[in-house]
Design a protein around this motif. Structure first.
Motif, mmCIF file in Angstrom:
data_model
loop_
_atom_site.group_PDB
_atom_site.id
_atom_site.type_symbol
_atom_site.label_atom_id
_atom_site.label_comp_id
_atom_site.label_asym_id
_atom_site.label_seq_id
_atom_site.Cartn_x
_atom_site.Cartn_y
_atom_site.Cartn_z
ATOM 1 N N PRO A 135 0.829 -1.226 0.000
ATOM 2 C CA PRO A 135 0.000 0.000 0.000
ATOM 3 C C PRO A 135 0.860 1.272 0.000
ATOM 4 O O PRO A 135 0.526 2.242 -0.686
ATOM 5 C CB PRO A 135 -0.808 -0.113 1.293
ATOM 6 N N ALA A 136 1.963 1.241 0.744
ATOM 7 C CA ALA A 136 2.822 2.444 0.803
ATOM 8 C C ALA A 136 3.432 2.717 -0.561
ATOM 9 O O ALA A 136 3.580 3.882 -0.968
ATOM 10 C CB ALA A 136 3.919 2.252 1.849
ATOM 11 N N ALA A 137 3.772 1.655 -1.304
ATOM 12 C CA ALA A 137 4.357 1.838 -2.636
ATOM 13 C C ALA A 137 3.338 2.476 -3.574
ATOM 14 O O ALA A 137 3.660 3.413 -4.325
ATOM 15 C CB ALA A 137 4.809 0.480 -3.183
ATOM 16 N N VAL A 138 2.100 1.989 -3.501
ATOM 17 C CA VAL A 138 1.044 2.565 -4.354
ATOM 18 C C VAL A 138 0.815 4.033 -3.977
ATOM 19 O O VAL A 138 0.733 4.918 -4.846
ATOM 20 C CB VAL A 138 -0.260 1.747 -4.206
ATOM 21 N N TYR A 139 0.720 4.266 -2.692
ATOM 22 C CA TYR A 139 0.476 5.637 -2.192
ATOM 23 C C TYR A 139 1.607 6.567 -2.643
ATOM 24 O O TYR A 139 1.365 7.674 -3.161
ATOM 25 C CB TYR A 139 0.374 5.589 -0.665
ATOM 26 N N THR A 140 2.860 6.124 -2.484
ATOM 27 C CA THR A 140 4.001 6.971 -2.864
ATOM 28 C C THR A 140 4.000 7.223 -4.372
ATOM 29 O O THR A 140 4.290 8.341 -4.825
ATOM 30 C CB THR A 140 5.329 6.314 -2.436
#
Lengths: 168, 292
Positions: A135-140
Motif C-alpha cells: 500500500p505504501a508503494a502505491v500511495y508513494t
C-alpha cells in the motif's frame, strides 16, 4: 542540482517525512517521500549520485531511529544505485513509468529493509510487506504523480526536465 | 574538458556503491547499544550547528530590534539633553541678571574608608584621601549614592574622622527638591527624619531630598534620599517626615570629599570611574565672584 539545493531538498524532505506525512496517512499507510527524493535525484545524477544520496539520507534517517542504523542507509543506497543504473538504460517515459518506477523503488527499499529488520522471519516479513509496503508503494507512486503534475504546472515539469537530462 | 571514459565511469559508480554498502553493513554489525549511542551522537553533531545557526540568527534579529529601540531612545534623550542645556543656559543667564554669583560646586577628592565606628550602626568613619587637597573640618563626604557625612576631625592632611549622617548628633539642613521646603535632617538610630517642617508645607512620599546649602558647610543640591513617609497631625506643630538614604552606611568603602575649591573632578578626571555620569558636571570657572 547544486549541492546547496540538494541539501535544502534533503532537509525539506526529511522534515516533511517526519512532520507532514503522518497527517496524510490513510489507515496507517504513509507515502515515503525520502525514497521519492532518492529516485528523483538518481534519475538525474546516475548510479553513483543516487547511491551516495541514498546512503546519506538513509544515514540521517537512521540517526533519528538509531536502533536500525545502517539498514536504512543500505536499502536506500541500493535503490539509488539501481534507479540511477536503470535511468541510463530505459527509454520509456510518461506518468505510468514514473508511477511504476517510484512504486517499485519503494517495494525494493522495503524488501531490503524488512529482510534486515525481521532477520528472515518469513511470516513477519510477509505480513509487513503485504500490509504495509505494497500500500505504501502505491500511495508513494500516486503522490509522485501528483507532485509531477504540480511541478509541471508550476515550472514546466521536474519529470520532463529529468527526461531531457536522460535523453541528453 | 574531456569526458571520462565509460569504463572509468562504471568503476567509479561501483566504487561508490561498494563503499556505501560496506559502511551500511559495518554499522549494522554494531551492538544495538552502540548503534543507539553513536546514532544519537551523530545526530547531535548534525543538529547542534543548525541550532547554533538558528540561535545566532535569532540573536541577530533581536539585536537589530534592540538597536532600533536604543536609537529611538538615544534620539529622545538627545532632544531632552538639548532642552536641558537650553534650560541651564537660561538659568545661568537669569542668575547673572539677578545678581547671583556662580555657584561653587567644590572639588572631589577620592578616598577610602579605613575604619568604621559602629554603635549598633556605623556612625563614624576614618578615611584617607588621595590627592593634593588638604582636608578641613566640615567638608562634606559623599558616595555615588549621595551625601554620607562631614569631616568631623582632621587627623592629618589626608586622614580624617567623618561624622556620618547616621550619628544622632548630626544635623544637616536639607530641602525637598520639588517644593524647596527646608528642614533639618537627623537620624534617631534607626531612621532618618526631616525636622522642623511646618504643617501644610507641601511634602509627599517619593520626593527627593537634597542638601539646602543653608548651613554654610555643605554645598546645595547634594542628594540625601527620598521621602518614604509623611505624617501630618493638626495637634502637632511640625510634620513628621521620614526619609530613606540611598547610601549603604554599613558598606562604605569608597568616598569622595568635597573640597572647597574648583569644579567637580578638576585635577583627577579619568582616575575615578565608579562615580556615575549624573554627578559629573561641566567644569566651570569659579575664580570670579563669591558664593551666593
Amino acid at each position: 542540482m547544486t549541492g546547496m539545493r540538494l541539501m535544502v531538498a534533503v532537509a525539506i524532505t526529511l522534515v516533511a517525512q517526519l512532520a507532514f506525512v503522518p497527517r496524510i496517512s490513510i489507515a496507517g499507510i504513509t507515502p515515503d517521500f525520502v525514497v521519492l527524493l532518492v529516485v528523483l535525484v538518481a534519475l538525474r545524477a546516475g548510479p553513483s549520485g543516487g547511491a551516495a544520496l541514498g546512503f546519506l539520507v538513509g544515514l540521517l534517517q537512521g540517526m533519528l531511529a538509531p536502533e536500525t542504523l545502517g539498514l536504512d542507509a543500505l536499502a536506500k543506497t541500493l535503490v539509488g544505485w539501481a534507479v540511477g543504473k536503470l535511468s541510463s538504460s530505459l527509454a520509456i517515459e510518461g506518468p505510468a513509468f514514473y508511477f511504476g518506477l517510484v512504486a517499485m523503488s519503494v517495494l525494493a527499499h522495503d524488501l531490503v529493509y524488512l529482510v534486515g529488520l525481521t532477520q528472515l522471519d518469513v511470516a513477519r516479513f510477509l505480513g509487513l510487506f503485504v500490509t504495509h509496503s505494497i500500500p505504501a508503494a502505491v500511495y508513494t507512486g500516486l503522490v509522485s504523480l501528483l507532485i509531477g503534475m504540480i511541478a509541471r504546472a508550476v515550472t514546466g515539469g521536474v519529470l520532463n526536465r529529468t527526461a531531457e537530462v536522460r535523453r541528453g | 574538458m574531456a569526458e571520462r571514459p565509460q569504463g572509468l565511469h562504471r568503476v567509479g559508480d561501483r566504487l561508490v556503491l561498494t563503499v556505501c554498502i560496506l559502511l551500511s553493513i559495518w554499522m549494522m554489525t554494531w551492538d544495538e547499544s552502540d548503534r543507539v549511542r553513536r546514532g544519537a551522537a551523530w545526530l547531535h553533531a548534525v543538529v547542534t550547528p543548525i541550532e547554533w545557526t538558528n540561535r545566532f540568527v535569532e540573536d541577530l534579529l533581536e539585536l537589530e530590534r534592540e538597536n532600533e529601540r536604543l536609537r529611538a531612545r538615544v534620539a529622545a534623550l538627545e532632544l531632552d539633553l538639548a532642552h536641558l542645556e537650553r534650560g541651564r543656559l537660561r538659568l545661568e543667564e537669569l542668575e547673572t541678571r539677578a545678581g547671583f554669583y556662580e555657584r561653587t560646586r567644590g572639588r572631589l577628592a577620592p578616598g577610602e574608608v579605613l575604619e568604621l565606628v559602629v554603635s549598633r550602626i556605623p556612625v563614624q568613619a576614618k578615611i584617607k584621601t588621595f590627592g593634593a587637597d588638604s582636608l578641613e573640618v566640615w567638608m562634606p563626604v559623599i558616595t555615588e549614592n549621595g551625601l554620607a557625612g562631614r569631616v568631623r576631625q582632621v587627623l592629618d592632611r589626608d586622614l580624617a574622622l567623618v561624622q556620618l549622617l547616621t550619628e544622632e548628633d548630626s544635623r544637616i539642613s536639607v530641602r525637598v527638591a520639588r517644593t524647596n521646603v527646608t528642614g533639618l535632617l537627623r537620624h534617631d538610630g534607626r531612621r532618618f527624619f526631616v525636622d522642623h517642617v511646618p504643617q501644610g508645607d507641601p511634602v509627599r512620599v517619593g520626593d527627593a531630598v537634597v542638601t539646602s546649602g543653608l548651613g554654610g558647610t555643605v554645598p546645595e543640591g547634594l542628594a540625601v534620599g527620598r521621602v518614604t513617609r509623611v505624617r501630618s497631625s493638626p495637634s502637632e506643630l511640625f510634620q513628621e517626615i521620614e526619609v530613606e538614604s540611598a547610601v549603604r552606611f554599613s558598606a562604605l568603602r569608597r568616598v569622595y570629599v568635597v573640597t572647597r575649591s574648583g569644579p567637580w573632578y578638576a585635577g583627577f578626571e579619568g582616575t575615578v570611574s565608579s562615580v556615575p555620569d549624573s554627578q559629573r558636571a561641566a567644569p566651570r570657572d569659579t575664580s570670579a565672584g563669591a558664593r551666593r
